[in-house]
Design a protein around this motif. Structure first.
Motif, PDB file in Angstrom:
ATOM      1  N   ASP A  82       0.978  -1.214   0.076  1.00  0.00           N
ATOM      2  CA  ASP A  82      -0.010   0.266   0.537  1.00  0.00           C
ATOM      3  C   ASP A  82       0.510   1.278  -0.391  1.00  0.00           C
ATOM      4  O   ASP A  82       0.613   2.277  -0.217  1.00  0.00           O
ATOM      5  N   VAL A  83       2.331   1.222   0.373  1.00  0.00           N
ATOM      6  CA  VAL A  83       2.919   2.209   0.143  1.00  0.00           C
ATOM      7  C   VAL A  83       3.186   2.557  -1.364  1.00  0.00           C
ATOM      8  O   VAL A  83       4.287   3.561  -1.693  1.00  0.00           O
ATOM      9  N   HIS A  84       3.019   1.739  -2.204  1.00  0.00           N
ATOM     10  CA  HIS A  84       3.978   1.443  -3.294  1.00  0.00           C
ATOM     11  C   HIS A  84       2.664   2.809  -4.399  1.00  0.00           C
ATOM     12  O   HIS A  84       1.696   2.323  -4.406  1.00  0.00           O
ATOM     13  N   GLU A  85       2.838   3.221  -4.875  1.00  0.00           N
ATOM     14  CA  GLU A  85       2.412   4.289  -5.938  1.00  0.00           C
ATOM     15  C   GLU A  85       2.467   3.865  -7.578  1.00  0.00           C
ATOM     16  O   GLU A  85       4.136   4.312  -7.827  1.00  0.00           O
ATOM     17  N   ILE A  86       1.401   3.525  -8.441  1.00  0.00           N
ATOM     18  CA  ILE A  86       2.487   3.441  -9.892  1.00  0.00           C
ATOM     19  C   ILE A  86       2.127   4.223 -10.472  1.00  0.00           C
ATOM     20  O   ILE A  86       1.326   4.786 -10.584  1.00  0.00           O
ATOM     21  N   MET A  87       3.106   4.095 -11.038  1.00  0.00           N
ATOM     22  CA  MET A  87       3.688   5.290 -12.282  1.00  0.00           C
ATOM     23  C   MET A  87       4.122   4.536 -13.616  1.00  0.00           C
ATOM     24  O   MET A  87       4.616   4.007 -13.977  1.00  0.00           O
ATOM     25  N   LEU A  88       2.729   5.053 -14.221  1.00  0.00           N
ATOM     26  CA  LEU A  88       2.954   4.622 -16.050  1.00  0.00           C
ATOM     27  C   LEU A  88       3.298   5.532 -16.841  1.00  0.00           C
ATOM     28  O   LEU A  88       3.158   6.493 -16.429  1.00  0.00           O
ATOM     29  N   SER A  89       3.998   5.671 -17.620  1.00  0.00           N
ATOM     30  CA  SER A  89       4.520   6.412 -19.064  1.00  0.00           C
ATOM     31  C   SER A  89       3.280   6.621 -19.833  1.00  0.00           C
ATOM     32  O   SER A  89       2.367   5.601 -20.031  1.00  0.00           O
ATOM     33  N   MET A  90       2.648   8.201 -19.562  1.00  0.00           N
ATOM     34  CA  MET A  90       1.660   8.508 -20.176  1.00  0.00           C
ATOM     35  C   MET A  90       1.608   9.858 -21.604  1.00  0.00           C
ATOM     36  O   MET A  90       2.931  10.146 -21.049  1.00  0.00           O
ATOM     37  N   GLY A  91       0.357   9.477 -21.942  1.00  0.00           N
ATOM     38  CA  GLY A  91       0.756  10.390 -23.225  1.00  0.00           C
ATOM     39  C   GLY A  91       2.087  10.252 -23.827  1.00  0.00           C
ATOM     40  O   GLY A  91       2.648   9.249 -24.544  1.00  0.00           O
ATOM     41  N   ARG A  92       2.800  11.281 -24.538  1.00  0.00           N
ATOM     42  CA  ARG A  92       4.036  12.026 -24.954  1.00  0.00           C
ATOM     43  C   ARG A  92       5.261  12.105 -23.858  1.00  0.00           C
ATOM     44  O   ARG A  92       6.701  12.024 -24.459  1.00  0.00           O
ATOM     45  N   ASP A  93       5.171  11.237 -22.655  1.00  0.00           N
ATOM     46  CA  ASP A  93       6.390  10.475 -21.952  1.00  0.00           C
ATOM     47  C   ASP A  93       7.104   9.535 -21.877  1.00  0.00           C
ATOM     48  O   ASP A  93       6.496   8.713 -23.629  1.00  0.00           O
ATOM     49  N   PRO A  94       8.302   9.222 -22.277  1.00  0.00           N
ATOM     50  CA  PRO A  94       9.196   8.601 -22.425  1.00  0.00           C
ATOM     51  C   PRO A  94       8.584   7.049 -22.724  1.00  0.00           C
ATOM     52  O   PRO A  94       8.176   6.887 -21.839  1.00  0.00           O
ATOM     53  N   LEU A  95       8.725   6.383 -23.509  1.00  0.00           N
ATOM     54  CA  LEU A  95       8.324   4.304 -23.857  1.00  0.00           C
ATOM     55  C   LEU A  95       9.289   3.985 -22.852  1.00  0.00           C
ATOM     56  O   LEU A  95       9.870   4.036 -22.535  1.00  0.00           O
ATOM     57  N   PRO A  96       8.155   2.944 -22.037  1.00  0.00           N
ATOM     58  CA  PRO A  96       8.317   2.629 -21.049  1.00  0.00           C
ATOM     59  C   PRO A  96       9.909   1.258 -21.412  1.00  0.00           C
ATOM     60  O   PRO A  96       9.868   1.121 -23.062  1.00  0.00           O
ATOM     61  N   ASP A  97      10.264   0.551 -20.041  1.00  0.00           N
ATOM     62  CA  ASP A  97      11.502   0.023 -20.579  1.00  0.00           C
ATOM     63  C   ASP A  97      11.111  -1.606 -21.078  1.00  0.00           C
ATOM     64  O   ASP A  97      10.062  -1.741 -20.876  1.00  0.00           O
ATOM     65  N   GLN A  98      11.261  -1.405 -22.617  1.00  0.00           N
ATOM     66  CA  GLN A  98      11.146  -2.444 -23.448  1.00  0.00           C
ATOM     67  C   GLN A  98      11.699  -3.745 -22.898  1.00  0.00           C
ATOM     68  O   GLN A  98      11.187  -5.109 -23.492  1.00  0.00           O
ATOM     69  N   SER A  99      12.100  -4.215 -22.095  1.00  0.00           N
ATOM     70  CA  SER A  99      13.024  -5.489 -21.540  1.00  0.00           C
ATOM     71  C   SER A  99      11.872  -5.721 -20.636  1.00  0.00           C
ATOM     72  O   SER A  99      11.437  -7.337 -20.347  1.00  0.00           O
ATOM     73  N   GLN A 100      10.752  -5.413 -19.635  1.00  0.00           N
ATOM     74  CA  GLN A 100       9.806  -5.540 -19.118  1.00  0.00           C
ATOM     75  C   GLN A 100       8.812  -6.401 -19.737  1.00  0.00           C
ATOM     76  O   GLN A 100       8.231  -6.121 -20.178  1.00  0.00           O
ATOM     77  N   PRO A 101       7.973  -7.492 -18.707  1.00  0.00           N
ATOM     78  CA  PRO A 101       6.872  -8.158 -19.568  1.00  0.00           C
ATOM     79  C   PRO A 101       6.091  -7.005 -19.551  1.00  0.00           C
ATOM     80  O   PRO A 101       5.321  -6.825 -19.151  1.00  0.00           O
ATOM     81  N   SER A 102       5.117  -7.707 -20.642  1.00  0.00           N
ATOM     82  CA  SER A 102       4.259  -7.052 -21.143  1.00  0.00           C
ATOM     83  C   SER A 102       2.707  -7.761 -21.464  1.00  0.00           C
ATOM     84  O   SER A 102       3.405  -8.742 -22.373  1.00  0.00           O
ATOM     85  N   VAL A 103       1.481  -7.527 -21.422  1.00  0.00           N
ATOM     86  CA  VAL A 103       0.336  -8.574 -21.312  1.00  0.00           C
ATOM     87  C   VAL A 103      -0.351  -7.824 -22.664  1.00  0.00           C
ATOM     88  O   VAL A 103      -0.875  -8.819 -23.849  1.00  0.00           O
ATOM     89  N   ASP A 104       0.286  -6.730 -23.088  1.00  0.00           N
ATOM     90  CA  ASP A 104      -0.838  -6.517 -23.810  1.00  0.00           C
ATOM     91  C   ASP A 104      -0.368  -6.936 -25.560  1.00  0.00           C
ATOM     92  O   ASP A 104      -1.036  -6.922 -26.599  1.00  0.00           O
ATOM     93  N   THR A 105       0.858  -7.813 -25.952  1.00  0.00           N
ATOM     94  CA  THR A 105       1.495  -8.245 -27.102  1.00  0.00           C
ATOM     95  C   THR A 105       1.656  -9.759 -26.780  1.00  0.00           C
ATOM     96  O   THR A 105       2.040 -10.167 -28.377  1.00  0.00           O
ATOM     97  N   ASN A 106       0.741  -9.974 -25.919  1.00  0.00           N
ATOM     98  CA  ASN A 106       1.261 -10.931 -26.019  1.00  0.00           C
ATOM     99  C   ASN A 106       0.420 -12.342 -26.424  1.00  0.00           C
ATOM    100  O   ASN A 106      -1.041 -12.089 -26.282  1.00  0.00           O
ATOM    101  N   PRO A 107       0.716 -13.286 -27.424  1.00  0.00           N
ATOM    102  CA  PRO A 107      -0.912 -14.026 -28.571  1.00  0.00           C
ATOM    103  C   PRO A 107      -1.971 -14.494 -27.252  1.00  0.00           C
ATOM    104  O   PRO A 107      -2.965 -14.940 -27.924  1.00  0.00           O
TER     105      PRO A 107
END
Length: 575
Positions: free
Chosen positions: A431-456
């Motif tokens: 509960d002390v962790h605040e999730i921070m996403l890359s939004m809009g024109r922010d630099p794209l996130p670390d590509q080495s991290q797992p992602s579910v949006d391109t998972n087959p």
């Protein structure tokens, strides 16, 4: 502080504001509602409850299901709300349940006679607590001076501000609100703000709030930024995207990016119930379009669909972005200047909206993997089971023993006087962790991290319009979403319009819709009927063509199975 008031008036007559006739046994109303002789509305309700004569396994289950259904009605009626508490009185036992877009949390059933203090604490707490602590969004508010609903934004692009100097946008009209309890809970408004450039006229914009999955690496705003930078026409123009802040569940003075994990991590005994991890995003775009169902002629309809195909192609060729969510509600029309109209006196063009499931096709895709069933209860966030709504994944990788997905969180660094972003495994999220996403024109996130949006193993779209191959996808048959699947969905939408309407602005009677449109295009579960009918010569002749009205008959040669080669649309996966 004026106490809110409990009433039983909703038990005698269904509350207004819903197509369903539902009568909650008791409701909590604002103190401002003094006239109970008027018809009550779901928009008036702060909290509701149900009563049963006794506590049994059956009444516990049934009252939970009833509460979930009525909470869905409550949230559908209140566009500035994301969650709600719900009271169940089962004989002399009481249960407090809290529903939000990620799932639910419930107390154990406790005896009112044995715990009278606890019972009073719950009633007084709900009756007096600030409304933002029971699910209302404090960033969506009514401006008494301007007599308008407004929404706060966290950027300096607007010249309108609230009394604390925060930028605001006026909300003019509710365009869409999700009618499902769990999931994205998307709400879309038409709004306006002052243009900072002369002559300072009001600028019409679209405001979209949505509870998004933080495991999805690419937000809608980041995809729109790619499309806009590549000069793709016919797509929304990004103005601003942000995470929405609200009070921390246990430290109301602390504002945090709203997320489903805070409350779960604060509750020591959550009953092992899994939940969908979501964070609240706010997207501002322009221009404001109208639905394709408002087409006024056959020519306008065809021109719009030609535009959709061209926009889809330009997005792939110019911006390397694939839409992946073609549906009837995402195809819009916008007024175009006469000099660029394709046909004289038709100043409209197609406009492809809702890029929330879009992904870049120029980044490596996540490898497919299978997921073992978790042993015993787990309080980890999860994605829904494969029987969940169509935009849900096929398999819940969050519970995998071999893969522990991570999300970016804010980590304070006192020695440096600043914060940094680090990836935390879901199982370690606190509960002390605040999730921070890359939004809009922010630099794209670390590509080495797992992602579910391109998972087959994941499929996106709406069952009604989903390509057949995606409907059949599963853990044993992963399917990579291709451009061909989107084109197949476009075909289904065009055909659906031809059986939905007799002519422009004139839908078929309900009895007629039940014979065809409802069977093939108004479904909320996987169906292969499109394969056995629309894609087969016999099924087309006996089940489809008779439901196309004479107005649309000129399109029939374009819609027959002979004229549409589905194997050619996505040959890499055709058999």
């Amino acid at each position: 502080m004026a106490l809110r008031k409990w009433h039983a008036d909703g038990a005698t007559a269904p509350l207004k504001g819903s197509d369903a006739n539902r009568k909650p046994d008791f409701i909590l109303l604002p103190s401002s509602i003094a006239d109970l002789s008027r018809e009550l509305d779901w928009r008036d309700v702060i909290v509701f409850g149900e009563m049963k004569s006794k506590k049994t396994t059956d009444t516990l289950r049934k009252s939970y299901i009833e509460g979930a259904g009525k909470t869905a009605l409550l949230l559908y009626a209140q566009d500035g709300r994301h969650s709600a508490p719900y009271l169940r009185m089962l004989g002399h036992y009481i249960v407090l349940t809290f529903f939000d877009r990620g799932g639910s949390l419930s107390t154990a059933a406790f005896d009112i006679h044995d715990n009278p203090d606890f019972f009073l604490h719950i009633l007084l707490g709900i009756s007096t607590t600030p409304i933002e602590t029971i699910g209302f969004d404090e960033t969506v508010f009514w401006d008494c001076d301007d007599k308008k609903k407004k929404v706060l934004v966290a950027w300096k692009g607007s010249s309108s501000e609230d009394d604390k100097g925060n930028p605001t946008v006026s909300l003019e009209q509710l365009i869409f609100i999700s009618d499902t309890l769990h999931g994205h809970g998307t709400t879309v408004w038409a709004g306006s703000m002052k243009d900072p450039t002369p002559p300072m006229a009001r600028r019409q914009i679209v405001v979209k709030d949505s509870w998004i999955d933080p495991l999805w690496k690419f937000t809608e705003g980041s995809m729109l930024a790619k499309l806009n930078d590549a000069n793709v026409e016919g797509v929304p123009q990004l103005i601003h995207e942000q995470q929405v802040q609200g009070p921390h569940p246990s430290r109301a003075e602390m504002k945090v990016n709203m997320s489903m994990h805070f409350l779960r991590r604060l509750v020591s005994q959550s009953g092992g119930r899994q939940y969908q991890l979501r964070v609240l995003s706010r997207l501002l775009t322009e221009p404001l379009g109208i639905q394709i169902m408002a087409f006024s002629s056959l020519a306008q309809l065809l021109i719009a669909f030609l535009d959709y195909v061209q926009i889809h192609k330009d997005a792939i060729v110019k911006a390397k972005v694939l839409h992946r969510d073609i549906s009837l509600l995402n195809l819009l029309l916008i007024i175009w200047d006469a000099s660029r109209a394709k046909i004289q006196e038709i100043p409209y063009r197609g406009f492809l909206a809702d890029w929330g499931y879009a992904v870049p096709i120029d980044v490596p895709q996540t490898e497919a993997y299978t997921t073992p069933e978790p042993e015993g209860p787990s309080t980890s966030p999860s994605t829904p089971h494969h029987d969940a709504p169509p935009t849900s994944p096929i398999s819940p990788p969050n519970t995998s023993t071999s893969v522990d997905n991570s999300v970016p969180v804010r980590i304070p660094v006192p020695s440096e006087g600043m914060d940094r972003v680090a990836y935390i495994a879901l199982s370690e999220l606190k509960d002390v962790h605040e999730i921070m996403l890359s939004m809009g024109r922010d630099p794209l996130p670390d590509q080495s991290q797992p992602s579910v949006d391109t998972n087959p193993l994941y499929r996106t779209g709406t069952w009604s319009w989903m390509a057949t191959e995606l409907v059949m996808a599963g853990a044993a048959k992963p399917i990579t979403h291709t451009a061909g699947h989107d084109l197949e969905s476009l075909f289904y939408v065009l055909l659906g319009i031809c059986v939905l309407f007799d002519e422009p602005h004139r839908p078929k009677p309900k009895a007629k819709l039940a014979e065809c449109f409802d069977v093939y295009f108004n479904t909320f579960e996987p169906s292969l009927l499109k394969t056995t009918t629309i894609q087969s010569k016999m099924g087309w002749s006996y089940n489809i063509i008779q439901h196309i009205s004479p107005y649309f008959r000129p399109l029939v040669p374009l819609l027959t199975p002979e004229s549409v080669d589905f194997g050619q649309i996505h040959p890499s996966t055709a058999t």
